[in-house]
Write a protein that holds these residues in place. Sequence first.
Motif, PDB file in Angstrom:
ATOM      1  N   SER A  28     -14.317  -8.558  19.160  1.00  0.00           N
ATOM      2  CA  SER A  28     -15.579  -7.865  18.853  1.00  0.00           C
ATOM      3  C   SER A  28     -15.888  -6.821  19.922  1.00  0.00           C
ATOM      4  N   ALA A  29     -15.611  -7.148  21.163  1.00  0.00           N
ATOM      5  CA  ALA A  29     -15.832  -6.193  22.248  1.00  0.00           C
ATOM      6  C   ALA A  29     -14.883  -5.003  22.113  1.00  0.00           C
ATOM      7  N   GLY A  30     -13.645  -5.259  21.697  1.00  0.00           N
ATOM      8  CA  GLY A  30     -12.698  -4.169  21.468  1.00  0.00           C
ATOM      9  C   GLY A  30     -13.159  -3.238  20.369  1.00  0.00           C
ATOM     10  N   MET A  31     -13.713  -3.789  19.300  1.00  0.00           N
ATOM     11  CA  MET A  31     -14.239  -2.962  18.218  1.00  0.00           C
ATOM     12  C   MET A  31     -15.422  -2.113  18.708  1.00  0.00           C
ATOM     13  N   GLU A  32     -16.229  -2.665  19.598  1.00  0.00           N
ATOM     14  CA  GLU A  32     -17.345  -1.907  20.170  1.00  0.00           C
ATOM     15  C   GLU A  32     -16.818  -0.737  20.999  1.00  0.00           C
ATOM     16  N   ALA A  33     -15.735  -0.942  21.737  1.00  0.00           N
ATOM     17  CA  ALA A  33     -15.134   0.139  22.521  1.00  0.00           C
ATOM     18  C   ALA A  33     -14.706   1.288  21.600  1.00  0.00           C
ATOM     19  N   LEU A  34     -14.134   0.963  20.451  1.00  0.00           N
ATOM     20  CA  LEU A  34     -13.724   1.996  19.501  1.00  0.00           C
ATOM     21  C   LEU A  34     -14.933   2.732  18.919  1.00  0.00           C
ATOM     22  N   ARG A  35     -16.017   2.014  18.681  1.00  0.00           N
ATOM     23  CA  ARG A  35     -17.246   2.652  18.196  1.00  0.00           C
ATOM     24  C   ARG A  35     -17.804   3.616  19.247  1.00  0.00           C
ATOM     25  N   ILE A  36     -17.753   3.184  20.513  1.00  0.00           N
ATOM     26  CA  ILE A  36     -18.227   4.036  21.606  1.00  0.00           C
ATOM     27  C   ILE A  36     -17.405   5.321  21.660  1.00  0.00           C
ATOM     28  N   LEU A  37     -16.064   5.205  21.545  1.00  0.00           N
ATOM     29  CA  LEU A  37     -15.208   6.391  21.541  1.00  0.00           C
ATOM     30  C   LEU A  37     -15.626   7.365  20.443  1.00  0.00           C
ATOM     31  N   HIS A  38     -15.838   6.845  19.264  1.00  0.00           N
ATOM     32  CA  HIS A  38     -16.242   7.683  18.130  1.00  0.00           C
ATOM     33  C   HIS A  38     -17.551   8.406  18.420  1.00  0.00           C
ATOM     34  N   ASP A  39     -18.538   7.673  18.902  1.00  0.00           N
ATOM     35  CA  ASP A  39     -19.851   8.271  19.156  1.00  0.00           C
ATOM     36  C   ASP A  39     -19.790   9.341  20.246  1.00  0.00           C
ATOM     37  N   VAL A  40     -19.073   9.067  21.325  1.00  0.00           N
ATOM     38  CA  VAL A  40     -18.979  10.035  22.420  1.00  0.00           C
ATOM     39  C   VAL A  40     -18.235  11.281  21.948  1.00  0.00           C
ATOM     40  N   ALA A  41     -17.159  11.101  21.209  1.00  0.00           N
ATOM     41  CA  ALA A  41     -16.406  12.255  20.698  1.00  0.00           C
ATOM     42  C   ALA A  41     -17.279  13.117  19.799  1.00  0.00           C
ATOM     43  N   ARG A  42     -18.037  12.493  18.930  1.00  0.00           N
ATOM     44  CA  ARG A  42     -18.920  13.240  18.022  1.00  0.00           C
ATOM     45  C   ARG A  42     -19.956  14.036  18.811  1.00  0.00           C
ATOM     46  N   ASP A  43     -20.490  13.436  19.870  1.00  0.00           N
ATOM     47  CA  ASP A  43     -21.531  14.101  20.654  1.00  0.00           C
ATOM     48  C   ASP A  43     -20.987  15.202  21.562  1.00  0.00           C
ATOM     49  N   GLU A  44     -19.773  15.026  22.096  1.00  0.00           N
ATOM     50  CA  GLU A  44     -19.260  15.954  23.101  1.00  0.00           C
ATOM     51  C   GLU A  44     -18.312  17.014  22.566  1.00  0.00           C
ATOM     52  N   ILE A  54     -12.008   7.833  27.759  1.00  0.00           N
ATOM     53  CA  ILE A  54     -11.429   6.503  27.957  1.00  0.00           C
ATOM     54  C   ILE A  54     -12.574   5.502  28.066  1.00  0.00           C
ATOM     55  N   VAL A  55     -12.456   4.397  27.353  1.00  0.00           N
ATOM     56  CA  VAL A  55     -13.406   3.288  27.475  1.00  0.00           C
ATOM     57  C   VAL A  55     -12.612   2.072  27.947  1.00  0.00           C
ATOM     58  N   LYS A  56     -13.043   1.520  29.059  1.00  0.00           N
ATOM     59  CA  LYS A  56     -12.418   0.313  29.585  1.00  0.00           C
ATOM     60  C   LYS A  56     -13.378  -0.849  29.387  1.00  0.00           C
ATOM     61  N   VAL A  57     -12.874  -1.937  28.834  1.00  0.00           N
ATOM     62  CA  VAL A  57     -13.688  -3.130  28.611  1.00  0.00           C
ATOM     63  C   VAL A  57     -13.349  -4.137  29.697  1.00  0.00           C
ATOM     64  N   LEU A  58     -14.400  -4.631  30.342  1.00  0.00           N
ATOM     65  CA  LEU A  58     -14.248  -5.615  31.402  1.00  0.00           C
ATOM     66  C   LEU A  58     -14.915  -6.914  30.993  1.00  0.00           C
ATOM     67  N   ASP A  59     -14.359  -8.032  31.456  1.00  0.00           N
ATOM     68  CA  ASP A  59     -14.948  -9.329  31.126  1.00  0.00           C
ATOM     69  C   ASP A  59     -16.053  -9.680  32.128  1.00  0.00           C
ATOM     70  N   GLU A  60     -16.558 -10.895  32.040  1.00  0.00           N
ATOM     71  CA  GLU A  60     -17.676 -11.308  32.897  1.00  0.00           C
ATOM     72  C   GLU A  60     -17.340 -11.266  34.384  1.00  0.00           C
ATOM     73  N   LYS A  61     -16.061 -11.392  34.721  1.00  0.00           N
ATOM     74  CA  LYS A  61     -15.621 -11.311  36.121  1.00  0.00           C
ATOM     75  C   LYS A  61     -15.329  -9.874  36.542  1.00  0.00           C
ATOM     76  N   ARG A  62     -15.564  -8.950  35.621  1.00  0.00           N
ATOM     77  CA  ARG A  62     -15.321  -7.514  35.820  1.00  0.00           C
ATOM     78  C   ARG A  62     -13.834  -7.200  35.924  1.00  0.00           C
ATOM     79  N   ASP A  63     -13.006  -8.038  35.286  1.00  0.00           N
ATOM     80  CA  ASP A  63     -11.580  -7.758  35.161  1.00  0.00           C
ATOM     81  C   ASP A  63     -11.359  -6.981  33.869  1.00  0.00           C
TER      82      ASP A  63
END
Length: 77
Positions: A28-44, A54-63
């Motif tokens: 689910s977090a990976g799908m959110e990263a793809l949505r973010i890419l789409h939104d930023v591309a549309r805006d910029e 580039i969108v990097k997804v980090l877990d609770e430990k910030r890895d």
Amino acid sequence: MERFYFDLYNADHSQEDAEGQLFPSRESAGMEALRILHDVARDEMPGGRHLTIIVKVLDEKRDQIFEASLTLDSAWT
């Protein structure tokens, strides 16, 4: 639910996610990263001819657990 952070990078600047968001799974977090890419591309994209995001997804430990990127090039011929 797990907390995931979405750090955003493009040619002009980077933005570190200090708060994060809750998602039921890594997928689910990976799908959110793809949505973010789409939104930023549309805006910029209207302002430039070349864009790399580039969108990097980090877990609770910030890895980092996932990365998605998008490169757009446009030119009149």
